[in-house]
Design a protein around this motif. Structure first.
Motif, PDB file in Angstrom:
ATOM      1  N   LEU A 169       0.846  -1.189   0.000  1.00 54.46           N
ATOM      2  CA  LEU A 169       0.000   0.000   0.000  1.00 54.46           C
ATOM      3  C   LEU A 169       0.883   1.240   0.000  1.00 54.46           C
ATOM      4  CD1 LEU A 169      -2.948   0.893   0.054  1.00 54.46           C
ATOM      5  CD2 LEU A 169      -2.829   0.920   2.556  1.00 54.46           C
ATOM      6  N   TYR A 209      -4.675 -12.908  -2.891  1.00 55.26           N
ATOM      7  CA  TYR A 209      -3.736 -11.910  -2.373  1.00 55.26           C
ATOM      8  C   TYR A 209      -2.332 -12.505  -2.382  1.00 55.26           C
ATOM      9  CZ  TYR A 209      -4.643 -14.804   1.745  1.00 55.26           C
ATOM     10  OH  TYR A 209      -4.795 -15.866   2.595  1.00 55.26           O
ATOM     11  N   ILE A 248     -10.834  -1.715   4.205  1.00 54.12           N
ATOM     12  CA  ILE A 248     -10.638  -2.847   3.296  1.00 54.12           C
ATOM     13  C   ILE A 248     -11.901  -3.048   2.466  1.00 54.12           C
ATOM     14  CG2 ILE A 248     -10.039  -5.286   3.121  1.00 54.12           C
ATOM     15  CD1 ILE A 248      -7.844  -3.586   4.362  1.00 54.12           C
ATOM     16  N   PHE A 249     -11.746  -2.964   1.137  1.00 51.99           N
ATOM     17  CA  PHE A 249     -12.921  -3.098   0.274  1.00 51.99           C
ATOM     18  C   PHE A 249     -12.670  -3.935  -0.972  1.00 51.99           C
ATOM     19  CE2 PHE A 249     -10.686   0.801  -0.716  1.00 51.99           C
ATOM     20  CZ  PHE A 249     -10.544   0.753  -2.087  1.00 51.99           C
ATOM     21  N   GLU A 250     -11.408  -4.081  -1.409  1.00 56.62           N
ATOM     22  CA  GLU A 250     -11.142  -4.927  -2.579  1.00 56.62           C
ATOM     23  C   GLU A 250     -11.368  -6.397  -2.211  1.00 56.62           C
ATOM     24  OE1 GLU A 250      -7.679  -4.392  -5.013  1.00 56.62           O
ATOM     25  OE2 GLU A 250      -7.331  -2.387  -4.175  1.00 56.62           O
ATOM     26  N   PRO A 251     -12.014  -7.162  -3.093  1.00 58.56           N
ATOM     27  CA  PRO A 251     -12.309  -8.562  -2.773  1.00 58.56           C
ATOM     28  C   PRO A 251     -11.088  -9.383  -2.368  1.00 58.56           C
ATOM     29  CG  PRO A 251     -13.549  -7.880  -4.698  1.00 58.56           C
ATOM     30  CD  PRO A 251     -12.636  -6.738  -4.362  1.00 58.56           C
ATOM     31  N   ARG A 252      -9.937  -9.160  -3.016  1.00 60.64           N
ATOM     32  CA  ARG A 252      -8.751  -9.965  -2.683  1.00 60.64           C
ATOM     33  C   ARG A 252      -8.266  -9.667  -1.266  1.00 60.64           C
ATOM     34  NH1 ARG A 252      -3.818  -7.089  -6.102  1.00 60.64           N
ATOM     35  NH2 ARG A 252      -4.663  -4.958  -6.040  1.00 60.64           N
ATOM     36  N   TYR A 253      -8.417  -8.410  -0.819  1.00 61.57           N
ATOM     37  CA  TYR A 253      -7.958  -8.077   0.529  1.00 61.57           C
ATOM     38  C   TYR A 253      -9.003  -8.416   1.588  1.00 61.57           C
ATOM     39  CZ  TYR A 253      -4.059  -5.932  -1.836  1.00 61.57           C
ATOM     40  OH  TYR A 253      -2.954  -5.738  -2.620  1.00 61.57           O
ATOM     41  N   ILE A 254     -10.270  -8.459   1.184  1.00 66.16           N
ATOM     42  CA  ILE A 254     -11.282  -9.000   2.089  1.00 66.16           C
ATOM     43  C   ILE A 254     -11.008 -10.483   2.333  1.00 66.16           C
ATOM     44  CG2 ILE A 254     -13.731  -9.600   2.286  1.00 66.16           C
ATOM     45  CD1 ILE A 254     -14.387  -6.942   0.942  1.00 66.16           C
ATOM     46  N   ARG A 310     -17.791  -4.367   3.495  1.00 64.10           N
ATOM     47  CA  ARG A 310     -16.441  -3.833   3.648  1.00 64.10           C
ATOM     48  C   ARG A 310     -16.025  -3.926   5.121  1.00 64.10           C
ATOM     49  NH1 ARG A 310     -16.963   1.722   2.579  1.00 64.10           N
ATOM     50  NH2 ARG A 310     -19.190   1.433   2.948  1.00 64.10           N
TER      51      ARG A 310
END
Length: 212
Positions: free
Chosen positions: A16, A108, A31-37, A85
């Motif tokens: 980041l 990720y 956190i909102f991107e699917p891979r980071y969720i 999120r």
């Protein structure tokens, strides 16, 4: 979990730009991107709940690389919004050195890491014996005015050395490479000196004045 031998050798990594985490400091993240969720949900299933924060860098060949030193944060607070999120807080545990990225089936990225160079991160809170607070706050007030920043000066002046220096290192509007230099500082005194130099450069276009 405050001993190096308890830390995992393999960890999820969150690149980041501009986001700096330091030992014993707290970093709020959205956190909102699917891979980071997915990363967060997997992290919560582990006993250590660690995520490695790293700064991306552009390699000469244009490939996506990371700086070699990052900081691991333990997931210490999280809440989920109605639309799925997460609002989370990472508490810095220790810096680490990246060994290699590990391929796998997770969306990720993960890496093998080495903690050996940063045993002092797990010790007691650091102090800065050469810290001239009066001179430092004079410079800091000029820096905040220059950038139109505001703060609670009373609380800031009451903060202990480590919290003050690390919080400012994380929050001040420096470039990613400058944040990386603050992360890699080997001691609190060195980090304070680096912080002072960066503020001086911002104010004087590189013509910094000497300051201890």
């Amino acid at each position: 979990m405050t001993r190096i031998k308890d830390f995992p050798d393999l960890m999820p990594v969150f690149p980041l730009p501009g986001a700096l985490l330091l030992p014993r400091a707290r970093l709020p993240l959205h956190i909102f991107e699917p891979r980071y969720i997915a990363m967060l949900e997997d992290c919560m299933k582990t006993p250590h709940r660690l995520i490695g924060m790293v700064q991306p860098r552009n390699a000469p060949d244009g490939s996506d690389r990371w700086h070699s030193i990052g900081c691991a944060g333990r997931l210490t607070a999280f809440s989920e919004t109605e639309d799925g999120r997460y609002m989370i807080t990472l508490t810095g545990i220790s810096r680490f050195r990246l060994r290699q990225e590990v391929a796998g089936f997770t969306p990720y990225r993960r890496a093998e890491v080495d903690w050996a160079d940063f045993t002092r991160d797990c010790g007691v809170e650091e102090t800065d014996g050469g810290f001239d607070r009066a001179h430092f706050f004079t410079l800091l007030e000029r820096f905040f005015t220059h950038h139109a920043l505001s703060t609670d000066w009373s609380s800031l002046k009451e903060a202990d050395d480590e919290m003050l220096i690390n919080s400012l290192s994380m929050l001040c509007p420096f470039e990613p490479d400058e944040k990386q230099a603050l992360l890699e500082a080997p001691s609190l005194s060195t980090r304070r000196e680096t912080l002072v130099t960066l503020m001086q450069f911002a104010l004087h276009g590189g013509e910094g004045e000497a300051m201890q």
